[in-house]
Design a protein around this motif. Structure first.
Motif, PDB file in Angstrom:
ATOM      1  N   TYR A 170      31.532  32.825  45.351  1.00  0.00           N
ATOM      2  CA  TYR A 170      32.434  33.888  44.884  1.00  0.00           C
ATOM      3  C   TYR A 170      33.352  34.208  46.066  1.00  0.00           C
ATOM      4  CZ  TYR A 170      34.127  38.358  43.130  1.00  0.00           C
ATOM      5  OH  TYR A 170      34.936  39.373  42.696  1.00  0.00           O
TER       6      TYR A 170
ATOM      7  N   SER B 297      34.314  36.316  48.128  1.00  0.00           N
ATOM      8  CA  SER B 297      34.067  37.635  48.729  1.00  0.00           C
ATOM      9  C   SER B 297      34.967  37.838  49.948  1.00  0.00           C
ATOM     10  CB  SER B 297      32.595  37.733  49.148  1.00  0.00           C
ATOM     11  OG  SER B 297      32.443  38.616  50.243  1.00  0.00           O
ATOM     12  N   VAL B 298      35.631  38.987  49.979  1.00  0.00           N
ATOM     13  CA  VAL B 298      36.530  39.313  51.096  1.00  0.00           C
ATOM     14  C   VAL B 298      35.721  39.406  52.398  1.00  0.00           C
ATOM     15  CG1 VAL B 298      38.064  41.106  52.016  1.00  0.00           C
ATOM     16  CG2 VAL B 298      38.161  40.502  49.588  1.00  0.00           C
ATOM     17  N   GLY B 299      34.650  40.191  52.360  1.00  0.00           N
ATOM     18  CA  GLY B 299      33.849  40.394  53.573  1.00  0.00           C
ATOM     19  C   GLY B 299      33.217  39.099  54.069  1.00  0.00           C
TER      20      GLY B 299
ATOM     21  N   ARG C  20      26.542  46.051  46.307  1.00  0.00           N
ATOM     22  CA  ARG C  20      27.205  45.450  47.465  1.00  0.00           C
ATOM     23  C   ARG C  20      26.264  44.696  48.412  1.00  0.00           C
ATOM     24  NH1 ARG C  20      32.037  49.332  49.399  1.00  0.00           N
ATOM     25  NH2 ARG C  20      33.082  47.381  49.772  1.00  0.00           N
ATOM     26  N   PRO C  21      25.667  43.606  47.928  1.00  0.00           N
ATOM     27  CA  PRO C  21      24.803  42.808  48.798  1.00  0.00           C
ATOM     28  C   PRO C  21      25.633  42.058  49.854  1.00  0.00           C
ATOM     29  CG  PRO C  21      25.092  41.716  46.678  1.00  0.00           C
ATOM     30  CD  PRO C  21      25.803  43.040  46.580  1.00  0.00           C
ATOM     31  N   ILE C  22      24.953  41.484  50.878  1.00  0.00           N
ATOM     32  CA  ILE C  22      25.684  40.709  51.892  1.00  0.00           C
ATOM     33  C   ILE C  22      25.086  39.303  52.012  1.00  0.00           C
ATOM     34  CG2 ILE C  22      26.575  42.633  53.260  1.00  0.00           C
ATOM     35  CD1 ILE C  22      24.191  42.024  55.202  1.00  0.00           C
ATOM     36  N   ASP C  23      24.483  38.837  50.921  1.00  0.00           N
ATOM     37  CA  ASP C  23      23.867  37.501  50.951  1.00  0.00           C
ATOM     38  C   ASP C  23      24.871  36.405  51.339  1.00  0.00           C
ATOM     39  OD1 ASP C  23      24.992  38.326  48.469  1.00  0.00           O
ATOM     40  OD2 ASP C  23      24.118  36.603  47.450  1.00  0.00           O
ATOM     41  N   LEU C  24      26.111  36.521  50.868  1.00  0.00           N
ATOM     42  CA  LEU C  24      27.108  35.485  51.163  1.00  0.00           C
ATOM     43  C   LEU C  24      27.526  35.523  52.636  1.00  0.00           C
ATOM     44  CD1 LEU C  24      29.309  35.810  47.931  1.00  0.00           C
ATOM     45  CD2 LEU C  24      27.383  34.268  48.373  1.00  0.00           C
ATOM     46  N   HIS C  25      27.561  36.724  53.205  1.00  0.00           N
ATOM     47  CA  HIS C  25      27.867  36.855  54.638  1.00  0.00           C
ATOM     48  C   HIS C  25      26.810  36.084  55.437  1.00  0.00           C
ATOM     49  CE1 HIS C  25      30.259  40.858  54.374  1.00  0.00           C
ATOM     50  NE2 HIS C  25      30.001  40.478  53.140  1.00  0.00           N
TER      51      HIS C  25
ATOM     52  N   VAL D 174      34.765  43.509  39.484  1.00  0.00           N
ATOM     53  CA  VAL D 174      34.407  43.256  40.890  1.00  0.00           C
ATOM     54  C   VAL D 174      33.185  44.063  41.310  1.00  0.00           C
ATOM     55  CG1 VAL D 174      35.226  43.258  43.282  1.00  0.00           C
ATOM     56  CG2 VAL D 174      36.814  42.697  41.428  1.00  0.00           C
ATOM     57  N   PHE D 175      33.238  45.372  41.115  1.00  0.00           N
ATOM     58  CA  PHE D 175      32.099  46.227  41.472  1.00  0.00           C
ATOM     59  C   PHE D 175      31.516  46.848  40.212  1.00  0.00           C
ATOM     60  CE2 PHE D 175      34.591  46.288  45.473  1.00  0.00           C
ATOM     61  CZ  PHE D 175      33.607  45.779  46.310  1.00  0.00           C
TER      62      PHE D 175
ATOM     63  N   SER E  18      31.887  48.213  55.878  1.00  0.00           N
ATOM     64  CA  SER E  18      32.634  47.061  56.381  1.00  0.00           C
ATOM     65  C   SER E  18      32.400  46.832  57.874  1.00  0.00           C
ATOM     66  CB  SER E  18      34.121  47.214  56.092  1.00  0.00           C
ATOM     67  OG  SER E  18      34.604  48.401  56.659  1.00  0.00           O
TER      68      SER E  18
ATOM     69  N   THR F 237      40.655  45.855  42.412  1.00  0.00           N
ATOM     70  CA  THR F 237      39.678  46.877  42.013  1.00  0.00           C
ATOM     71  C   THR F 237      39.970  48.222  42.693  1.00  0.00           C
ATOM     72  OG1 THR F 237      37.339  47.490  42.114  1.00  0.00           O
ATOM     73  CG2 THR F 237      38.078  45.964  43.774  1.00  0.00           C
ATOM     74  N   ASP F 238      40.562  48.176  43.892  1.00  0.00           N
ATOM     75  CA  ASP F 238      40.846  49.422  44.607  1.00  0.00           C
ATOM     76  C   ASP F 238      41.921  50.264  43.924  1.00  0.00           C
ATOM     77  OD1 ASP F 238      38.963  48.749  46.437  1.00  0.00           O
ATOM     78  OD2 ASP F 238      40.339  48.284  48.073  1.00  0.00           O
TER      79      ASP F 238
ATOM     80  N   ASN G  62      42.331  47.775  55.303  1.00  0.00           N
ATOM     81  CA  ASN G  62      41.473  46.591  55.150  1.00  0.00           C
ATOM     82  C   ASN G  62      41.923  45.411  56.006  1.00  0.00           C
ATOM     83  OD1 ASN G  62      40.005  48.105  53.416  1.00  0.00           O
ATOM     84  ND2 ASN G  62      40.533  46.965  51.553  1.00  0.00           N
TER      85      ASN G  62
HETATM   86  C1  UD1 Z   1      36.668  44.438  50.357  1.00  0.00           C
HETATM   87  C2  UD1 Z   1      37.499  45.678  50.603  1.00  0.00           C
HETATM   88  C3  UD1 Z   1      37.394  46.607  49.411  1.00  0.00           C
HETATM   89  C4  UD1 Z   1      37.792  45.881  48.134  1.00  0.00           C
HETATM   90  C5  UD1 Z   1      37.002  44.580  47.980  1.00  0.00           C
HETATM   91  C6  UD1 Z   1      37.467  43.731  46.814  1.00  0.00           C
HETATM   92  C7  UD1 Z   1      37.462  45.979  53.005  1.00  0.00           C
HETATM   93  C8  UD1 Z   1      37.015  46.806  54.148  1.00  0.00           C
HETATM   94  N1  UD1 Z   1      37.005  46.344  51.776  1.00  0.00           N
HETATM   95  O1  UD1 Z   1      35.310  44.848  50.211  1.00  0.00           O
HETATM   96  O2  UD1 Z   1      38.283  47.703  49.642  1.00  0.00           O
HETATM   97  O3  UD1 Z   1      37.504  46.704  47.034  1.00  0.00           O
HETATM   98  O4  UD1 Z   1      37.131  43.780  49.176  1.00  0.00           O
HETATM   99  O5  UD1 Z   1      38.823  43.467  46.908  1.00  0.00           O
HETATM  100  O6  UD1 Z   1      38.231  45.049  53.143  1.00  0.00           O
HETATM  101  N2  UD1 Z   1      29.264  40.268  46.947  1.00  0.00           N
HETATM  102  C9  UD1 Z   1      28.042  39.635  46.878  1.00  0.00           C
HETATM  103  N3  UD1 Z   1      27.491  39.122  48.012  1.00  0.00           N
HETATM  104  C10 UD1 Z   1      28.115  39.214  49.224  1.00  0.00           C
HETATM  105  C11 UD1 Z   1      29.367  39.860  49.288  1.00  0.00           C
HETATM  106  C12 UD1 Z   1      29.930  40.384  48.124  1.00  0.00           C
HETATM  107  O7  UD1 Z   1      27.443  39.539  45.797  1.00  0.00           O
HETATM  108  O8  UD1 Z   1      27.563  38.733  50.227  1.00  0.00           O
HETATM  109  C13 UD1 Z   1      29.848  40.848  45.719  1.00  0.00           C
HETATM  110  C14 UD1 Z   1      30.017  42.377  45.832  1.00  0.00           C
HETATM  111  O9  UD1 Z   1      28.823  43.040  45.516  1.00  0.00           O
HETATM  112  C15 UD1 Z   1      31.127  42.650  44.869  1.00  0.00           C
HETATM  113  C16 UD1 Z   1      32.007  41.410  45.009  1.00  0.00           C
HETATM  114  O10 UD1 Z   1      31.192  40.405  45.595  1.00  0.00           O
HETATM  115  O11 UD1 Z   1      30.619  42.721  43.562  1.00  0.00           O
HETATM  116  C17 UD1 Z   1      33.253  41.624  45.843  1.00  0.00           C
HETATM  117  O12 UD1 Z   1      32.897  42.005  47.144  1.00  0.00           O
HETATM  118  P1  UD1 Z   1      33.778  41.638  48.409  1.00  0.00           P
HETATM  119  O13 UD1 Z   1      34.946  40.825  48.008  1.00  0.00           O
HETATM  120  O14 UD1 Z   1      32.879  41.097  49.454  1.00  0.00           O
HETATM  121  O15 UD1 Z   1      34.300  43.061  48.862  1.00  0.00           O
HETATM  122  P2  UD1 Z   1      34.121  43.768  50.268  1.00  0.00           P
HETATM  123  O16 UD1 Z   1      34.424  42.799  51.365  1.00  0.00           O
HETATM  124  O17 UD1 Z   1      32.847  44.524  50.304  1.00  0.00           O
END
Ligand code: UD1
Length: 422
Positions: A163, A165-167, A121-126, A331-332, A93, A308-309, A23
């Motif tokens: 929130y 969010s990592v991504g 796993r939405p990407i609205d925050l991205h 988380v998920f 990712s 969560t992983d 990651n």
């Molecule tokens: C990354 C990790 C994954 C880890 C997760 C949480 C990588 C490649 N993957 O995933 O292994 O399990 O962090 O530590 O680094 N969410 C939204 N909107 C968004 C983005 C996220 O609602 O735009 C929600 C997701 O659906 C989820 C939560 O936020 O419920 C956490 O997601 P996020 O922290 O973004 O995880 P990833 O970046 O997908």
């Protein structure tokens, strides 16, 4: 179809080095597109997800060479601006490449990454972060088109993530590195991989501070320079092998991993009956487990909460322990798929919504099971170590996305585990 065979009930003994972090390396490789030159990464794991990222970079015009643990990315000539659908569906990712394309090319396109087995796993925050930085986002027929509204590129701003969010944090950081002026990300994710990404970018000439806190600040720069960076050990892989010794008993040393990044997971091991010795200066963790695991109550959450992983690998060893444990997955929403396969191995796990109740029983029994996702698949290997007889784990391609060679590592610790077909 790759299959792993395990004969359980052998205690683990020995030491292994932990591979570089998946990651951490994935967003770093994507970020290399921001530099019109050469980026060298070392301690890069040889796993499917890295191969997928290399394919994407090459598709976009970069030249990559991944030999041993070294990945050299020559991004002098980038021609493409679209991430092909097959890569986005293979690895969600890969969406983080979008911000690097915006920063480098002023535009980027990707298909919409759908949900996966562990949740929607939405990407609205991205997309919200990219829009705040001056990108115009158009979505149609499952396609996302991002383009800088202004000819001069993206412009720094204040981003408030509701929130951590990592991504989304990674996406916002990558998009800000070459943007004009200052960006402040409030409510940023604090995962160690985010801090590592920022250190990697600073080493390339970016100006980032506040990583590891809720507020990350990025002063945009005109350009980056050639650089070389060593990726840290993978805390999730280390946590998986820690779970393995809990299931199998024994005494193991994990090398090349930062104990500080695993504070809560290691604390949980102690509460469950293990003796844990952290040697921070040597980046080593020694775990000794002489009895059956005692019950735990675990709640996953953003760092520094429980990752969560590691939820499925911990569920696997608790299922072979004593007493009743609970896990709340925060988380998920869909991350209990492995509970069913564990049930086939004699584990008693009941799930309701985000909560799982695990009644320990030992030994588990060998079975013919399927890996449904990356960490869930690894969790089955953990459970198999506490199972009598033969376990066959089918469809292990998921495991290969994140573990260089789980059989090599567990066998080096004395487990009776091998690939039947790879
Ligand atoms: C990354 C990790 C994954 C880890 C997760 C949480 C990588 C490649 N993957 O995933 O292994 O399990 O962090 O530590 O680094 N969410 C939204 N909107 C968004 C983005 C996220 O609602 O735009 C929600 C997701 O659906 C989820 C939560 O936020 O419920 C956490 O997601 P996020 O922290 O973004 O995880 P990833 O970046 O997908």
């Amino acid at each position: 179809m790759s299959v792993i065979q395990v004969f359980g009930l052998t205690p683990l003994e020995g030491e292994i080095s932990i591979q570089g972090s998946k990651n951490a390396v994935l967003p770093m490789a994507a970020a290399s597109l921001l530099h019109r030159g050469i980026t060298v990464l070392t301690n890069v794991p040889v796993i499917r997800d890295v191969a997928c990222m290399v394919d994407i970079l090459e598709y976009l015009g970069a030249r990559c060479c991944h030999k041993g643990d070294c990945l050299v990315i020559d991004a002098r000539h980038i021609t493409g601006t679209s991430i092909p659908e097959k890569y986005v569906t293979a690895m969600r990712s890969s969406i983080v490449v979008l911000s690097a394309l915006l920063g480098r090319m002023g535009e980027g396109r990707s298909c919409y990454p759908g949900g996966c087995l562990i949740g929607a796993r939405p990407i609205d925050l991205h997309l919200m972060a990219l829009e705040a930085l001056g990108a115009e986002i158009k979505e149609h027929d499952g396609l996302i088109e991002a383009r800088c509204r202004n000819k001069e590129g993206l412009k720094g701003t204040e981003i408030h993530l509701p929130y951590p969010s990592v991504g989304a944090t990674e996406q916002a950081i990558l998009a800000s590195v070459l943007a004009k002026e200052v960006t402040v990300i409030h409510g940023a994710a604090k995962e160690p991989e985010i801090s590592q990404l920022c250190r990697f970018l600073n080493n390339m000439g970016a100006v980032i501070c506040g990583m590891g806190t809720d507020h990350v600040m990025i002063q945009g720069v005109e350009e980056l320079h050639d650089s070389s960076f060593r990726v840290e050990g993978d805390r999730i892989v280390a946590g998986t092998y820690a779970a393995a010794v809990m299931a199998a008993t024994g005494s193991i040393t994990l090398k090349e991993v930062r104990a500080a990044e695993l504070e809560l997971p290691l604390e949980m091991l102690k509460r469950s009956g293990a003796s844990v010795r952290k040697d921070s200066c040597c980046r080593q963790i020694r775990i000794e487990m002489k009895k059956r695991p005692q019950p735990l109550d675990i709640r996953t959450g953003p760092y520094p909460e429980f990752p969560t992983d590691l939820q499925s690998p911990y569920m696997a060893f608790l299922a072979s322990g004593q007493g009743t444990s609970t896990i709340v997955e925060q988380v998920f929403e869909g991350r209990f798929a492995t509970a069913k396969a564990l049930g086939q191995m004699g584990a008693v796990v009941e799930t309701e919504g985000q909560r799982a109740v695990i009644k320990g029983s030992y030994p588990l029994k060998g079975a013919d099971v399927y890996a449904s996702d990356l960490r869930g698949g690894a969790a089955l290997a953990v459970a198999a170590l506490a199972a009598e007889g033969k376990t066959l784990i089918n469809d292990c391609r998921h495991i290969e996305r994140g573990y260089e060679d789980i059989c090599r590592d567990m066998a080096a610790l004395g487990a009776d585990i091998r690939w039947l077909d790879k």
